[in-house]
Scaffold this active site. Structure first.
Site, mmCIF file in Angstrom:
data_model
loop_
_atom_site.group_PDB
_atom_site.id
_atom_site.type_symbol
_atom_site.label_atom_id
_atom_site.label_comp_id
_atom_site.label_asym_id
_atom_site.label_seq_id
_atom_site.Cartn_x
_atom_site.Cartn_y
_atom_site.Cartn_z
ATOM 1 N N GLY A 14 -37.763 35.463 -50.859
ATOM 2 C CA GLY A 14 -38.117 34.569 -49.755
ATOM 3 C C GLY A 14 -39.576 34.605 -49.336
ATOM 4 O O GLY A 14 -39.882 34.366 -48.169
ATOM 5 N N ASN A 16 -41.780 32.408 -50.272
ATOM 6 C CA ASN A 16 -42.093 31.013 -49.924
ATOM 7 C C ASN A 16 -41.506 30.643 -48.572
ATOM 8 O O ASN A 16 -42.134 29.929 -47.794
ATOM 9 C CB ASN A 16 -41.586 30.059 -51.013
ATOM 10 C CG ASN A 16 -42.558 29.972 -52.170
ATOM 11 O OD1 ASN A 16 -43.631 29.390 -52.042
ATOM 12 N ND2 ASN A 16 -42.208 30.589 -53.290
ATOM 13 N N MET A 92 -31.644 29.581 -56.689
ATOM 14 C CA MET A 92 -31.407 29.590 -58.126
ATOM 15 C C MET A 92 -30.011 29.087 -58.476
ATOM 16 O O MET A 92 -29.271 29.727 -59.211
ATOM 17 C CB MET A 92 -31.649 30.995 -58.684
ATOM 18 C CG MET A 92 -33.024 31.552 -58.366
ATOM 19 S SD MET A 92 -34.388 30.442 -58.770
ATOM 20 C CE MET A 92 -34.710 30.945 -60.442
ATOM 21 N N ARG A 93 -29.663 27.945 -57.915
ATOM 22 C CA ARG A 93 -28.374 27.370 -58.249
ATOM 23 C C ARG A 93 -28.545 25.869 -58.403
ATOM 24 O O ARG A 93 -29.256 25.236 -57.612
ATOM 25 C CB ARG A 93 -27.383 27.674 -57.130
ATOM 26 C CG ARG A 93 -25.975 27.367 -57.519
ATOM 27 C CD ARG A 93 -25.005 27.509 -56.380
ATOM 28 N NE ARG A 93 -23.892 26.597 -56.630
ATOM 29 C CZ ARG A 93 -22.814 26.929 -57.305
ATOM 30 N NH1 ARG A 93 -22.670 28.149 -57.771
ATOM 31 N NH2 ARG A 93 -21.858 26.045 -57.513
ATOM 32 N N LEU A 95 -27.692 22.082 -58.153
ATOM 33 C CA LEU A 95 -26.926 21.264 -57.206
ATOM 34 C C LEU A 95 -26.429 20.002 -57.907
ATOM 35 O O LEU A 95 -27.127 19.441 -58.758
ATOM 36 C CB LEU A 95 -27.818 20.900 -56.012
ATOM 37 C CG LEU A 95 -28.262 22.117 -55.175
ATOM 38 C CD1 LEU A 95 -29.470 21.775 -54.316
ATOM 39 C CD2 LEU A 95 -27.107 22.626 -54.318
ATOM 40 N N ASN A 109 -38.399 20.926 -53.646
ATOM 41 C CA ASN A 109 -38.225 22.155 -54.430
ATOM 42 C C ASN A 109 -39.594 22.665 -54.851
ATOM 43 O O ASN A 109 -40.529 21.882 -54.999
ATOM 44 C CB ASN A 109 -37.388 21.861 -55.683
ATOM 45 C CG ASN A 109 -37.195 23.098 -56.553
ATOM 46 O OD1 ASN A 109 -36.866 24.182 -56.050
ATOM 47 N ND2 ASN A 109 -37.417 22.979 -57.859
ATOM 48 N N HIS A 111 -41.440 24.928 -57.919
ATOM 49 C CA HIS A 111 -41.205 25.451 -59.263
ATOM 50 C C HIS A 111 -42.501 26.120 -59.747
ATOM 51 O O HIS A 111 -43.586 25.573 -59.550
ATOM 52 C CB HIS A 111 -40.795 24.304 -60.199
ATOM 53 C CG HIS A 111 -40.504 24.775 -61.587
ATOM 54 N ND1 HIS A 111 -39.337 25.429 -61.923
ATOM 55 C CD2 HIS A 111 -41.247 24.725 -62.719
ATOM 56 C CE1 HIS A 111 -39.363 25.753 -63.204
ATOM 57 N NE2 HIS A 111 -40.509 25.332 -63.706
ATOM 58 N N GLU A 176 -48.473 29.198 -54.582
ATOM 59 C CA GLU A 176 -47.233 28.583 -54.072
ATOM 60 C C GLU A 176 -47.227 28.611 -52.550
ATOM 61 O O GLU A 176 -46.837 27.650 -51.891
ATOM 62 C CB GLU A 176 -45.997 29.338 -54.594
ATOM 63 C CG GLU A 176 -45.710 29.135 -56.068
ATOM 64 C CD GLU A 176 -44.394 29.765 -56.508
ATOM 65 O OE1 GLU A 176 -43.411 29.683 -55.768
ATOM 66 O OE2 GLU A 176 -44.351 30.354 -57.605
HETATM 67 C C1 GAR Z 1 -40.855 31.287 -56.791
HETATM 68 O O1 GAR Z 1 -41.793 31.646 -57.773
HETATM 69 C C2 GAR Z 1 -40.338 29.884 -57.042
HETATM 70 O O2 GAR Z 1 -41.314 29.013 -57.532
HETATM 71 C C3 GAR Z 1 -39.269 30.150 -58.074
HETATM 72 O O3 GAR Z 1 -38.631 31.312 -57.615
HETATM 73 C C4 GAR Z 1 -39.572 32.115 -56.918
HETATM 74 C C5 GAR Z 1 -38.988 32.468 -55.573
HETATM 75 O O4 GAR Z 1 -39.791 33.403 -54.928
HETATM 76 N N1 GAR Z 1 -38.367 29.044 -58.196
HETATM 77 C C6 GAR Z 1 -37.823 28.671 -59.345
HETATM 78 O O5 GAR Z 1 -38.014 29.251 -60.397
HETATM 79 C C7 GAR Z 1 -36.906 27.469 -59.249
HETATM 80 N N2 GAR Z 1 -36.774 26.845 -60.529
HETATM 81 P P1 GAR Z 1 -39.592 33.694 -53.389
HETATM 82 O O6 GAR Z 1 -38.108 34.019 -53.179
HETATM 83 O O7 GAR Z 1 -40.462 34.902 -53.128
HETATM 84 O O8 GAR Z 1 -40.038 32.486 -52.629
#
Ligand code: GAR
Length: 221
Positions: A14, A16, A92-93, A95, A109, A111, A176
């Protein structure tokens, strides 16, 4: 205008989510995080939300017999919270199509690659394997196809000699954390519109929605 009621969906650490929470503390920020939903009980992001006084819900994906049943529970929880926008932040699921269409242009989202390159998992390992000099991240509106949809903001970071998946991940995460709050502000502030499946922001050229990691600017000098 009242800040838009925003729910954040997570599965993990979490960071982000934290960036969004921090941005939304600013009184002029156009979104307010009203709910954090995790499909994993152990997600570290739940603790971050609780610390910020934000309501949390766990909807364990394993507790449902079908994707539709999980999506329906998610949708109901979002409606109960009167959420107007949804941010997927390391959720990570996958939808289902119906759920995604119901939240069309209201669900974002993030990525960890410069989409449309490197959709899917293990992006950093694949970037390193390909020997590319730059990578980054993308915040986009969600469409039923995985990691597809109109791009709102992108961030770019250099791949440096000696980088590993861990060092690259850390550098991309930094960018990010700048891109997601910016993208949510554009959407919540009604500044980003989707025209012909492209995001248009009045008064801004598309490259102004490209954020460079400081070390990339440094490396280009
Ligand atoms: C982040 O790097 C995000 O871009 C990625 O998961 C991580 C979550 O980090 N998302 C994906 O790969 C989705 N396809 P966080 O829990 O520290 O925000």
């Amino acid at each position: 205008m009242e800040p838009r009621r925003t729910a954040v969906l997570i599965s993990g650490t979490g960071t982000n989510l934290q960036a969004l929470i921090d941005a939304a503390r600013e009184p002029s920020y156009p979104a307010r995080i009203v709910l954090v939903i995790s499909n994993r009980e152990a997600a570290g992001g739940l603790e971050r939300a609780a610390r910020a006084g934000i309501a949390t819900r766990v909807i364990p994906s394993r507790g449902f017999t079908s994707r539709e049943a999980f999506d329906a529970a998610l949708d109901e929880t979002l409606r109960e919270a009167a959420a107007e926008l949804v941010c997927l932040a390391g959720f990570m699921r996958v939808l289902g199509r119906d759920f995604v269409e119901r939240w069309r242009d209201r669900m974002l989202n993030i990525h960890p690659s410069l989409l449309p390159a490197f959709r899917g998992l293990e992006t950093h390992a694949r970037v390193l394997e390909a020997g590319l000099p730059v990578t980054g991240c993308t915040v986009h509106f969600v469409r039923p196809e995985i990691d597809e949809g109109p791009v709102i903001v992108q961030g770019m970071a250099p791949v440096l000699p000696g980088d590993t998946v861990e060092t690259l991940n850390a550098r991309v995460l930094e960018i990010e954390h700048r891109c997601y709050p910016r993208a949510l502000a554009l959407v919540a502030g009604d500044r980003a519109r989707v025209i012909d499946e492209r995001v248009v922001v009045a008064g801004e050229r598309p490259f102004e929605r490209l954020i460079l990691h400081p070390s990339l600017r440094e490396a280009c000098r």
